[in-house]
Scaffold this active site. Structure first.
Site, PDB file in Angstrom:
ATOM      1  N   LEU A  42     -12.052  -4.979   1.898  1.00 31.50           N
ATOM      2  CA  LEU A  42     -11.572  -5.341   3.058  1.00 31.50           C
ATOM      3  C   LEU A  42     -10.295  -6.085   2.561  1.00 31.50           C
ATOM      4  O   LEU A  42     -10.263  -7.067   1.993  1.00 31.50           O
ATOM      5  CB  LEU A  42     -12.377  -6.258   4.002  1.00 31.50           C
ATOM      6  N   HIS A  43      -9.253  -5.953   3.579  1.00 29.69           N
ATOM      7  CA  HIS A  43      -7.866  -6.640   3.553  1.00 29.69           C
ATOM      8  C   HIS A  43      -7.461  -7.088   4.824  1.00 29.69           C
ATOM      9  O   HIS A  43      -8.315  -6.856   5.611  1.00 29.69           O
ATOM     10  CB  HIS A  43      -6.773  -5.559   2.825  1.00 29.69           C
ATOM     11  N   HIS A  46      -8.138  -4.795   7.893  1.00 25.89           N
ATOM     12  CA  HIS A  46      -9.773  -4.869   8.366  1.00 25.89           C
ATOM     13  C   HIS A  46      -9.760  -6.084   9.029  1.00 25.89           C
ATOM     14  O   HIS A  46     -10.469  -6.304  10.113  1.00 25.89           O
ATOM     15  CB  HIS A  46     -10.545  -4.777   7.187  1.00 25.89           C
ATOM     16  N   VAL A 186      -1.163  -3.263  10.048  1.00 32.31           N
ATOM     17  CA  VAL A 186      -0.590  -4.589   9.287  1.00 32.31           C
ATOM     18  C   VAL A 186       0.183  -4.239   8.129  1.00 32.31           C
ATOM     19  O   VAL A 186      -0.222  -3.526   7.305  1.00 32.31           O
ATOM     20  CB  VAL A 186      -1.804  -5.640   8.992  1.00 32.31           C
ATOM     21  N   LEU A 194      -0.712  -2.035   4.833  1.00 30.17           N
ATOM     22  CA  LEU A 194      -2.219  -2.274   3.976  1.00 30.17           C
ATOM     23  C   LEU A 194      -3.039  -1.257   4.020  1.00 30.17           C
ATOM     24  O   LEU A 194      -3.353  -0.560   5.010  1.00 30.17           O
ATOM     25  CB  LEU A 194      -2.554  -3.685   4.720  1.00 30.17           C
ATOM     26  N   ARG A 197      -6.061   1.478  -1.083  1.00 25.52           N
ATOM     27  CA  ARG A 197      -5.641   2.264  -2.066  1.00 25.52           C
ATOM     28  C   ARG A 197      -4.289   1.541  -2.701  1.00 25.52           C
ATOM     29  O   ARG A 197      -3.936   1.918  -3.686  1.00 25.52           O
ATOM     30  CB  ARG A 197      -5.500   3.687  -1.734  1.00 25.52           C
TER      31      ARG A 197
END
Ligand code: PAF
Length: 294
Positions: A42-43, A46, A186, A194, A197
């Site tokens: 998750l970044h 997310h 984002v 974002l 990968r």
């Protein structure tokens, strides 16, 4: 609330049956459920999905974390796809997620699952042409997740725009009772969208990865300035990526936002899509094309 559910606490379940039973019980006491499907790692993108999803009042916020083998082709990055469950659970807790569904491939597909969802012709275009079978894998897992969790709302990021369009069609064509909500991309300060990968990129590749957003922005600029010919916008994008030493263009396209068809001329809401291969990662991005100013 229900026997197994405490409000405000994060529940982590791995068995489809347990999840189905819990969400059925929640619906039975009048609670709605919002689902954010993810493959983990998750970044900020997310987190934005989770934040938007949490704005829907009086629903239980659920996320799924599952690296779905069915959507990876031979030679793709299934084995090295980042798996960061502990960090993901912390982020879910911080964003107010109350239920995480984290199944295994065996519990999701058993030993001999054979039936998949056929995406139709759109599944073979653009990202589907570069990654044959990818969208059948995506739609199959999304259909399964929707069937197990039975959410009222489901959230997806707009970065995977073709995926979002196909999921809307899945819901429409198979009469699934859920509202699909897309969330804007984002971006990093240089415009890079974002993506889990991005972690694969070497420092040199990372420096050049902003070329996707640059290409899209140039197309958007030309569109705003009055260019109505999609072929000119596609050529503009291809030139920008072509001038980036470490990037190889997979595709650049302009599509009608509603139909996903390439328009002969821009006369309604349209979207530019782009994908490029770096030595370490395949990256995709998209931008809505503004109407001509004035
Ligand atoms: O966009 C993703 O992360 C995945 O394709 C999805 C929708 C979670 C299905 O595995």
């Amino acid at each position: 609330m229900t026997a197994q559910f405490t409000r405000g606490k994060l529940h982590v379940l791995s068995e489809p049956d347990e999840v189905a039973k819990l969400t059925r019980a929640l619906r039975g006491v009048g609670r709605k459920v919002t689902l954010v499907p993810t493959m983990g790692a998750l970044h900020g993108g997310h987190r934005e999905l989770l934040r938007r999803a949490r704005r829907i009042q009086n629903t239980v916020l659920a996320a799924s974390i599952f690296v779905n083998p069915l959507q990876f082709g031979p030679g793709e990055d299934l084995d090295r796809y980042p798996r960061t469950m502990d960090a993901d659970l912390q982020k879910c807790r911080a964003e107010g997620v109350e239920l995480v569904f984290a199944p295994t491939a065996t519990t999701m597909y058993g030993e001999d699952a054979q039936v998949t969802v056929h995406p139709g012709p759109l599944g073979d275009q653009l990202e589907g042409a570069v990654r044959p079978g990818h969208f059948a894998g995506v739609l199959t897992i999304v259909a399964k997740l929707l069937n197990i969790v039975r959410p009222d709302y489901v959230f997806f990021g707009e970065k995977d725009y073709q995926q979002l369009v196909l999921i809307r069609r899945l819901v429409r064509d198979l009469d699934l009772d859920v509202r699909v909500i897309g969330v804007p991309i984002v971006r990093e300060p240089d415009g890079l969208a974002l993506s889990s990968r991005n972690a694969y990129l070497t420092p040199e590749e990372r420096e050049q990865a902003g070329c996707l957003f640059l290409a899209l922005s140039e197309a958007a600029e030309r569109s705003r300035a009055g260019e109505r010919n999609p072929a000119v916008l596609v050529a503009t994008m291809a030139r920008e990526v072509g001038a980036t030493p470490l990037a190889a263009l997979d595709y650049a396209a302009v599509v009608d936002e509603a139909t996903f068809e390439p328009p002969a001329e821009l006369d309604g809401p349209a979207r530019a899509l782009i994908a490029a291969r770096f030595p370490s990662a395949h990256l995709i991005d998209t931008l809505r094309l503004p109407a001509a100013a004035g």
